[in-house]
Design an enzyme around this catalytic site. Structure first.
Site, PDB file in Angstrom:
ATOM      1  NE  ARG A 126      -8.185  -9.737  -6.049  1.00  0.00           N
ATOM      2  CZ  ARG A 126      -9.291  -9.207  -5.552  1.00  0.00           C
ATOM      3  NH1 ARG A 126     -10.414  -9.250  -6.245  1.00  0.00           N
ATOM      4  NH2 ARG A 126      -9.307  -8.624  -4.384  1.00  0.00           N
TER       5      ARG A 126
ATOM      6  CG  HIS B 194     -15.170   0.531  -1.019  1.00  0.00           C
ATOM      7  ND1 HIS B 194     -14.042  -0.084  -0.547  1.00  0.00           N
ATOM      8  CD2 HIS B 194     -15.295   0.135  -2.302  1.00  0.00           C
ATOM      9  CE1 HIS B 194     -13.503  -0.817  -1.509  1.00  0.00           C
ATOM     10  NE2 HIS B 194     -14.252  -0.700  -2.589  1.00  0.00           N
TER      11      HIS B 194
ATOM     12  CE  LYS C  51      -6.368   2.007   4.789  1.00  0.00           C
ATOM     13  NZ  LYS C  51      -6.647   2.339   3.388  1.00  0.00           N
TER      14      LYS C  51
ATOM     15  CE  LYS D 217      -3.812  -2.030   2.689  1.00  0.00           C
ATOM     16  NZ  LYS D 217      -4.844  -2.425   1.748  1.00  0.00           N
TER      17      LYS D 217
HETATM   18  P1  ADP Z   1      -7.789  -4.015   2.954  1.00  0.00           P
HETATM   19  O1  ADP Z   1      -6.766  -4.108   1.857  1.00  0.00           O
HETATM   20  O2  ADP Z   1      -7.298  -4.599   4.258  1.00  0.00           O
HETATM   21  O3  ADP Z   1      -9.156  -4.498   2.562  1.00  0.00           O
HETATM   22  P2  ADP Z   1      -8.415  -1.227   2.402  1.00  0.00           P
HETATM   23  O4  ADP Z   1      -7.341  -0.227   2.368  1.00  0.00           O
HETATM   24  O5  ADP Z   1      -8.955  -1.724   1.088  1.00  0.00           O
HETATM   25  O6  ADP Z   1      -7.915  -2.457   3.287  1.00  0.00           O
HETATM   26  O7  ADP Z   1      -9.613  -0.694   3.277  1.00  0.00           O
HETATM   27  C1  ADP Z   1     -10.712  -1.528   3.634  1.00  0.00           C
HETATM   28  C2  ADP Z   1     -11.896  -0.697   4.107  1.00  0.00           C
HETATM   29  O8  ADP Z   1     -11.523   0.111   5.237  1.00  0.00           O
HETATM   30  C3  ADP Z   1     -12.407   0.307   3.094  1.00  0.00           C
HETATM   31  O9  ADP Z   1     -13.319  -0.265   2.208  1.00  0.00           O
HETATM   32  C4  ADP Z   1     -13.050   1.346   3.995  1.00  0.00           C
HETATM   33  O10 ADP Z   1     -14.310   0.907   4.428  1.00  0.00           O
HETATM   34  C5  ADP Z   1     -12.142   1.374   5.214  1.00  0.00           C
HETATM   35  N1  ADP Z   1     -11.100   2.424   5.105  1.00  0.00           N
HETATM   36  C6  ADP Z   1      -9.909   2.322   4.480  1.00  0.00           C
HETATM   37  N2  ADP Z   1      -9.194   3.471   4.550  1.00  0.00           N
HETATM   38  C7  ADP Z   1      -9.944   4.339   5.257  1.00  0.00           C
HETATM   39  C8  ADP Z   1      -9.765   5.711   5.691  1.00  0.00           C
HETATM   40  N3  ADP Z   1      -8.665   6.386   5.416  1.00  0.00           N
HETATM   41  N4  ADP Z   1     -10.778   6.272   6.388  1.00  0.00           N
HETATM   42  C9  ADP Z   1     -11.900   5.586   6.691  1.00  0.00           C
HETATM   43  N5  ADP Z   1     -12.116   4.315   6.329  1.00  0.00           N
HETATM   44  C10 ADP Z   1     -11.170   3.682   5.624  1.00  0.00           C
END
Ligand code: ADP
Length: 643
Positions: free
Chosen positions: A296, A208, A158, A116
């Site tokens: 993908r 999202h 994260k 990321k």
């Molecule tokens: P993963 O790869 O673990 O699935 P993501 O980065 O895709 O993680 O984030 C998963 C979910 O977390 C997103 O769909 C959203 O709901 C929430 N999320 C991610 N980043 C943020 C943020 N900066 N603020 C609020 N919610 C977030």
């Protein structure tokens, strides 16, 4: 075009890919594990190759065996589906080294988006907005805490290698930062072998919204957006396209950014750029930020297909076989609205615990597009994702498509395992969702109402009792049950009723002291004079009522019942294979019914195992870190003696 391809996957996505191959005249090779010998994808493919044991590491993750299978069957290309090896750049390189085509992006593109932090840096360079935050190399806790202060609370920690919501912690108060960082890092280290994290501004009222892209290695187009805000613990539950409230201006901005992202890495094939959107003030072009790219085909791709009329798997095959992009941006348009609901075998009231079971009865409505990897009689095994099907509906407007989804779910008939159907139906009836007011917190906020079990409908129960008595069986419909007494008790797991045969096609069912008159003629049923819209299904697991109120009755078997619940031996067993994450009790401890005994990690999620009754912990048979099989005894409780 290829003559033959191998599909390195299982379940609904393998079947989905085979469907398109058939239409295009491309022969298919399936692969399978011991658990999937009789699976639908194996039956559908032209050829099938056995890989090994049921654990993914022994079968669907064995890149070498999969490549050998492709070569021995003469397949020219490998489609990875999603999950398993689909985002593994080493596998892509091995496929290409074997002289085969990987139906997907290059190893280089996958690597560029794999972490990321690197992906965010790359996107920033390409002029794609990224969530404000820190994604540098400095992992010193004090440095990260200062970064969090600069970003401003709330922040989100994260894992850079993260996926599936793991290694992610929201922090609202600077005082909690150090502890949250520590736990995110340890979770990330365990799950991904990489403890590095980044810090992001936590977006309030987040939505999202992701954009489907498609590249040929140089140029890319986008196929508009999907809204996946309906999530439970960061897992998508219902997806839709287009996003409610989307403006043309915002769509253009997001689409352009997504195309820039794909072109920046020379992307080839189907991919998804996930954005987080601040929805607190409607959808505005300056309020969306890149989160990550999935390199993908995505689980929820059918909603995009529904509104664009494009078969994304066909595009994947065409581009992988060397054809140019099948359409230019200006040729792509949106028509109508589509929803997808993910139907799972899971025990919702027990905390969405993945369930297993043999699908004694399975029928889907004709009015929806169904993507499934199982048939009636198939088992949902503990080894894989417990998805039963994706239910996809389409309509000219959002309201019509959503009503179609509700109806399709009501008309979906599953028996033999618990499912999340009631939960999905409750979601389709949620006022905020209906109004298009979605954000990622919607489900958590209203969880109690969404999972509240409605009391079983007495009339549907009466109908089920008649079914259980064998009177729904066409041979016995005349009521000529001569070898049966006219008045008898019908018992099932959890209750009983008195049934009296009144004559041909008529019976009285007394439930909780309340009599109901059931009449039938052909396939039509009346309870207390009202024609029923429900249907009765008799199957090996008992009797089910579908089509309105849903009821499942399992005939009571006095022998099997003797040791129900915890087995009568006081043992709490692991419901599925998994990893014991924590044990919360010690020997001699007094526990109350419902108290948490241990936490099991399985199917990418954590599950609390609770005490079925009050008791005293007699033995602790597992420790944190143990890998356990389904049915393994974990905790033994003794009765509490009241002296
Ligand atoms: P993963 O790869 O673990 O699935 P993501 O980065 O895709 O993680 O984030 C998963 C979910 O977390 C997103 O769909 C959203 O709901 C929430 N999320 C991610 N980043 C943020 C943020 N900066 N603020 C609020 N919610 C977030």
């Amino acid at each position: 075009m290829f003559d033959k391809i191998l599909i390195a996957n299982r379940g609904e996505i393998a079947c989905r890919i085979i469907d398109t191959c058939r239409r295009m005249g491309v022969a298919t090779v399936a692969v399978y594990s011991d658990a999937d010998r009789a699976a639908r994808h194996v039956a559908m493919a032209d050829q099938a190759v056995h890989l090994g044991g049921p654990a993914p590491a022994d079968s669907y993750l064995r890149g070498d065996a999969i490549i050998a299978a492709a070569r021995s069957t003469g397949a020219q290309a490998i489609h990875p589906g999603y999950g398993f090896l689909s985002e593994n750049p080493d596998f892509v390189e091995a496929v290409e080294a074997a002289g085969l085509v990987f139906i997907g992006p290059s190893a280089r593109a996958i690597r560029a988006m794999g972490l990321k932090d690197a992906a965010k840096a790359l996107m920033e360079e390409a002029g794609v907005p990224v969530v404000p935050g820190y994604h540098g190399a400095d992992q010193d806790p004090d440095g990260l805490a200062q970064a969090a202060d600069r970003i401003g609370y709330p922040v989100l920690i994260k894992a850079v290698a993260g996926g599936g919501g793991k290694g992610m912690r929201r922090v609202d108060d600077p005082a909690d930062f150090a502890e949250a960082l520590e736990s995110a890092r340890s979770e990330a280290q365990n799950a991904f072998g990489n403890a590095a994290v980044l810090i992001e501004k936590y977006v309030l009222q987040p939505r999202h919204i992701e954009v489907q892209v498609f590249g040929d290695g140089t140029r890319a187009v986008h196929l508009f957006e999907r809204d996946c805000s309906l999530q439970r613990r960061h897992q998508k539950v219902i997806e839709e396209a287009p996003a409610p409230g989307m403006t043309e201006e915002m769509r253009r901005a997001m689409g352009d950014a997504a195309v820039r992202a794909a072109e920046a890495i020379g992307y080839s094939g189907a991919g998804t750029i996930e954005f987080i959107v601040d929805g607190s003030d409607g959808l505005r072009p300056d309020r969306f930020w890149f989160m990550e790219m999935n390199t993908r085909l995505q689980v929820e791709h059918p909603v995009t297909e529904a509104i664009t009329g494009i078969d994304l798997v066909e595009w994947q095959l065409r581009v992988a076989s060397g054809e140019p992009l099948p359409a230019a941006q200006q040729d792509l348009t949106i028509r109508g609205h589509a929803f997808e609901a993910r139907l799972y075998a899971e025990d919702v009231p027990a905390g969405f615990l993945p369930a297993t079971g043999r699908l004694a009865h399975l029928r889907f409505p004709d009015a929806a597009r169904i993507e499934t990897g199982v048939r009636a009689g198939d088992a949902i095994s503990p080894w894989y994702d417990p998805m039963i099907a994706k239910v996809v509906t389409y309509g000219p407007t959002r309201a019509v498509a959503l009503r179609a989804l509700e109806q399709a779910l009501v008309d979906t008939e599953v028996a033999g395992s618990v499912t999340n159907l009631d939960f999905l139906i409750a979601l389709t009836r949620h006022d905020g969702f209906r109004a298009g007011q979605v954000d990622t917190g919607l489900i958590a906020r209203d969880l109690d109402a969404l999972v509240a079990a409605a009391a079983p409908d007495a009339r549907a129960m009466a109908l089920a009792v008649v079914g259980l008595a064998g009177l729904a069986d066409p041979q016995m419909r005349g009521g000529m049950t001569l070898w049966q007494p006219l008045r008898r008790t019908i018992a099932w797991d959890g209750g009983q009723a008195v049934l009296e045969v009144l004559g041909p096609g008529a019976a009285r069912v007394t439930l909780d002291g309340q009599p109901h008159e059931v009449r039938w003629q052909g396939d039509r049923w009346w309870v207390d004079g009202d024609l029923c819209r429900e249907r009765i299904a008799c199957h090996s697991a008992g009797v089910s009522i579908f089509g309105g109120h849903r009821v499942h009755l399992v005939p009571r078997d006095p022998l099997a019942r003797a040791g129900a619940d915890d087995g009568g031996d006081g043992l709490t067993r692991s419901p599925m294979p998994g990893l014991v994450k924590a044990v919360h009790v010690t020997q001699g401890q007094r526990v109350r019914a419902g108290e948490r005994l241990a936490v099991l990690e399985a199917m990418k999620m954590e599950h609390s195992l609770t005490a079925g009754r009050d008791g005293i912990v007699a033995e602790v048979l597992a420790a944190a870190g143990d890998q356990v099989e389904a049915g393994a005894a974990l905790i033994r409780l003794d009765e509490v003696s009241d002296d």
